[in-house]
Motif scaffolding. Structure first.
Motif, PDB file in Angstrom:
ATOM      1  N   UNK A  98     -44.554 -33.760 -79.888  1.00 23.23           N
ATOM      2  CA  UNK A  98     -44.946 -32.744 -78.912  1.00 23.23           C
ATOM      3  C   UNK A  98     -45.125 -31.424 -79.193  1.00 23.23           C
ATOM      4  N   UNK A  99     -44.997 -31.332 -80.875  1.00 25.06           N
ATOM      5  CA  UNK A  99     -45.327 -29.759 -81.177  1.00 25.06           C
ATOM      6  C   UNK A  99     -46.812 -29.558 -81.265  1.00 25.06           C
ATOM      7  N   UNK A 100     -47.638 -30.517 -80.933  1.00 33.01           N
ATOM      8  CA  UNK A 100     -49.093 -30.488 -81.162  1.00 33.01           C
ATOM      9  C   UNK A 100     -49.417 -29.987 -79.779  1.00 33.01           C
ATOM     10  N   UNK A 101     -49.102 -30.506 -78.686  1.00 33.25           N
ATOM     11  CA  UNK A 101     -49.574 -29.980 -77.514  1.00 33.25           C
ATOM     12  C   UNK A 101     -48.896 -28.467 -77.105  1.00 33.25           C
ATOM     13  N   UNK A 102     -47.828 -28.338 -77.422  1.00 33.02           N
ATOM     14  CA  UNK A 102     -47.030 -26.793 -77.556  1.00 33.02           C
ATOM     15  C   UNK A 102     -47.534 -25.895 -78.197  1.00 33.02           C
ATOM     16  N   UNK A 103     -48.630 -26.186 -79.293  1.00 32.39           N
ATOM     17  CA  UNK A 103     -49.095 -25.100 -79.911  1.00 32.39           C
ATOM     18  C   UNK A 103     -48.524 -24.954 -81.269  1.00 32.39           C
ATOM     19  N   UNK A 104     -47.489 -25.552 -81.732  1.00 32.50           N
ATOM     20  CA  UNK A 104     -46.976 -25.179 -82.941  1.00 32.50           C
ATOM     21  C   UNK A 104     -47.960 -25.874 -84.198  1.00 32.50           C
ATOM     22  N   UNK A 105     -48.456 -26.873 -84.130  1.00 32.88           N
ATOM     23  CA  UNK A 105     -49.110 -27.169 -85.186  1.00 32.88           C
ATOM     24  C   UNK A 105     -50.410 -26.323 -85.380  1.00 32.88           C
ATOM     25  N   UNK A 106     -50.955 -25.566 -84.291  1.00 29.97           N
ATOM     26  CA  UNK A 106     -51.980 -24.693 -84.633  1.00 29.97           C
ATOM     27  C   UNK A 106     -51.286 -23.470 -85.385  1.00 29.97           C
ATOM     28  N   UNK A 107     -50.139 -23.078 -84.973  1.00 28.95           N
ATOM     29  CA  UNK A 107     -49.248 -21.932 -85.654  1.00 28.95           C
ATOM     30  C   UNK A 107     -49.462 -22.218 -87.431  1.00 28.95           C
ATOM     31  N   UNK A 108     -48.976 -23.521 -87.450  1.00 27.89           N
ATOM     32  CA  UNK A 108     -48.649 -23.876 -88.901  1.00 27.89           C
ATOM     33  C   UNK A 108     -50.202 -23.916 -89.294  1.00 27.89           C
ATOM     34  N   UNK A 109     -51.363 -24.384 -88.917  1.00 26.01           N
ATOM     35  CA  UNK A 109     -52.411 -24.404 -89.406  1.00 26.01           C
ATOM     36  C   UNK A 109     -52.921 -22.971 -89.834  1.00 26.01           C
ATOM     37  N   UNK A 110     -52.667 -21.914 -88.969  1.00 29.07           N
ATOM     38  CA  UNK A 110     -52.989 -20.737 -89.267  1.00 29.07           C
ATOM     39  C   UNK A 110     -52.321 -20.214 -90.445  1.00 29.07           C
ATOM     40  N   UNK A 111     -51.202 -20.384 -90.588  1.00 25.36           N
ATOM     41  CA  UNK A 111     -50.301 -19.784 -91.549  1.00 25.36           C
ATOM     42  C   UNK A 111     -50.699 -20.563 -93.010  1.00 25.36           C
ATOM     43  N   UNK A 112     -50.987 -21.712 -92.829  1.00 24.03           N
ATOM     44  CA  UNK A 112     -51.484 -22.424 -94.079  1.00 24.03           C
ATOM     45  C   UNK A 112     -52.812 -21.995 -94.534  1.00 24.03           C
ATOM     46  N   UNK A 113     -54.000 -21.888 -93.406  1.00 23.18           N
ATOM     47  CA  UNK A 113     -55.069 -21.357 -93.880  1.00 23.18           C
ATOM     48  C   UNK A 113     -55.401 -19.990 -94.334  1.00 23.18           C
ATOM     49  N   UNK A 114     -54.461 -19.330 -93.787  1.00 25.02           N
ATOM     50  CA  UNK A 114     -54.621 -17.671 -94.012  1.00 25.02           C
ATOM     51  C   UNK A 114     -53.789 -17.027 -94.897  1.00 25.02           C
ATOM     52  N   UNK A 115     -52.389 -17.590 -95.146  1.00 27.32           N
ATOM     53  CA  UNK A 115     -51.398 -17.158 -95.714  1.00 27.32           C
ATOM     54  C   UNK A 115     -50.508 -16.039 -94.983  1.00 27.32           C
ATOM     55  N   UNK A 116     -51.208 -15.758 -93.756  1.00 27.21           N
ATOM     56  CA  UNK A 116     -50.350 -14.807 -93.146  1.00 27.21           C
ATOM     57  C   UNK A 116     -49.023 -15.149 -92.373  1.00 27.21           C
ATOM     58  N   UNK A 117     -47.874 -14.768 -92.739  1.00 33.07           N
ATOM     59  CA  UNK A 117     -46.788 -15.221 -91.969  1.00 33.07           C
ATOM     60  C   UNK A 117     -46.838 -15.110 -90.424  1.00 33.07           C
ATOM     61  N   UNK A 118     -46.072 -16.044 -89.670  1.00 36.95           N
ATOM     62  CA  UNK A 118     -45.887 -15.879 -88.306  1.00 36.95           C
ATOM     63  C   UNK A 118     -44.602 -15.779 -87.952  1.00 36.95           C
ATOM     64  N   UNK A 119     -44.366 -14.719 -86.963  1.00 41.90           N
ATOM     65  CA  UNK A 119     -43.086 -14.293 -86.443  1.00 41.90           C
ATOM     66  C   UNK A 119     -43.098 -14.653 -85.023  1.00 41.90           C
TER      67      UNK A 119
END
Length: 437
Positions: A349-370
């Protein structure tokens, strides 16, 4: 080196020499070899004498034959000795020894043997088998690289943790504070080490904080206390400090490691709850006790994640495969089988709730997410129920050799605090609330 010429055009027998020698003509035809040389190279004199040295020792790809050939050419052209750098030259084992090539490393000097007119009549090779030494050095270098990598990884984790981390010597004097502590206090490492950190503790709390810490390191027992710590802007905020000792094989304390967490907002919330209505005291006490229990379970960094009070995980690769998950992670998802599985395998359920998108952004940009009080709706397969949990968390990319290879996750479950605030707001809005009247 004394020439081996016994008379014009003749040479002493090399078998008399105790070290590793090979004698060859200027055209690289082997003339003789010492017995130790024959033994170390698995050769027989009658088999190699009269043959070209590169027929006896082939120019295999793994061998540094070009270095050897260049050194012989130097001696032949200039009539002066030449010492080669350490080279690899594998030896062919005999059938009795199992056949195949044996990896070998050598340190060699080639000497010209001159006649009375100074012409090169022969080239004498004096070599030493340094294979064992070379392999030991390689192993030592690999161990050193691993040690440095481990140190860099530990340093990265210490600086990435969203808590203030500190370490001390066995006598309780501090020797390290991570950047989050220094940023919080606005002071330098030199100002904080030893017992300098006490200068930032509120004067009303300083004696108690010092006494609690002294009793801990004198007794060797785990340490936990609360005090107000001065921020970089001059204000004081409540922090919860917890430290544990690390013991050596003899059971002696070798260091202390701990963390301090800003709990000012939580304490303010407790005060607000207590002041709102006496009837809500039980709820307030329950909320604060729940928070204290969570904080008391915060294990410090040296136990590194296994005993951490937060949810700590490391995922690797673009599929976010769990490389590590601490016990709190296992408890949240009610499974003992996390490591080696992708995030979506454990919590689809992490995908539909947007958590995978957050992981993708951090993995692709290196910017931490708080994340602050972000809701995760968990599908409990056993009961079929949907459970809402709230988390404060950080996703931090980690690198190896400069490239992002995974994400470090550190999260606090703040569900109780969120629900307590929601109940407080509901109470404040109700007709029975003093504020409503």
């Amino acid at each position: 080196m004394t020439p081996l010429l016994s008379a014009p055009g003749t040479f002493y027998a090399l078998w008399q020499l105790p070290e590793h020698y090979l004698l060859m003509a200027p055209d690289y035809t082997i003339l003789d070899a010492s017995d130790p040389y024959l033994a170390v190279t698995f050769k027989q004199r009658d088999v190699i004498v009269g043959r070209n040295v590169f027929d006896v020792f082939p120019r295999a790809d793994q061998n540094d034959w070009k270095v050897f050939s260049d050194s012989l050419e130097h001696v032949r052209q200039h009539g002066t000795p030449h010492t080669m750098p350490r080279i690899r030259y594998d030896m062919q084992r005999t059938a009795e020894q199992g056949g195949g090539l044996e990896e070998r490393y050598w340190e060699t000097t080639n000497y010209p043997q001159l006649d009375a007119q100074g012409n090169v009549q022969a080239i004498l090779l004096k070599t030493t088998d340094v294979t064992e030494q070379h392999l030991v050095e390689q192993q030592a270098q690999a161990m050193q690289r691993d040690l440095l990598e481990s140190q860099e990884r530990s340093k990265f984790i210490l600086e990435a943790l969203p808590v203030m981390v500190w370490t001390t010597r066995p006598d309780g004097s501090s020797d390290y504070f991570n950047q989050r502590w220094l940023t919080f206090t606005g002071r330098t490492m030199a100002q904080e080490v030893e017992f300098g950190w006490l200068e930032g503790v509120h004067p009303d709390d300083r004696d108690a904080a010092n006494t609690a810490w002294r009793l801990a390191y004198e007794s060797g027992e785990a340490y936990q206390t609360e005090y107000r710590l001065r921020c970089a802007d001059g204000d004081y905020r409540w922090v919860l400090a917890r430290g544990i000792p690390r013991r050596d094989a003899q059971g002696q304390v070798s260091m202390w490691v701990g963390c301090s967490v800003d709990i000012h907002d939580q304490k303010a919330l407790v005060v607000e709850l207590l002041q709102a209505n006496e009837e809500q005291a039980a709820l307030s006490d329950q909320a604060y006790q729940a928070f204290q229990l969570a904080q008391s379970q915060r294990e410090t960094f040296y136990n590194l994640f296994q005993q951490a009070p937060a949810l700590v995980a490391i995922v690797r690769g673009p599929q976010y495969v769990f490389e590590f998950a601490n016990p709190r992670y296992h408890e949240l998802f009610a499974t003992d089988d996390i490591t080696g599985h992708a995030v979506l395998d454990i919590v689809p359920e992490a995908a539909e709730q947007g958590f995978i998108a957050l992981l993708d952004h951090v993995y692709q940009t290196g910017e931490p997410f708080y994340g602050k009080e972000m809701r995760l709706q968990l599908h409990r397969r056993a009961s079929g129920q949907i459970e809402s949990r709230y988390f404060d968390f950080v996703y931090q990319a980690f690198r190896e050799n400069g490239a992002i290879v995974g994400i470090f996750s550190f999260a606090f479950d703040v569900t109780e605090l969120v629900e307590a605030r929601q109940q407080l707001r509901a109470f404040a809005a109700s007709p029975q609330s003093p504020s409503a009247s």
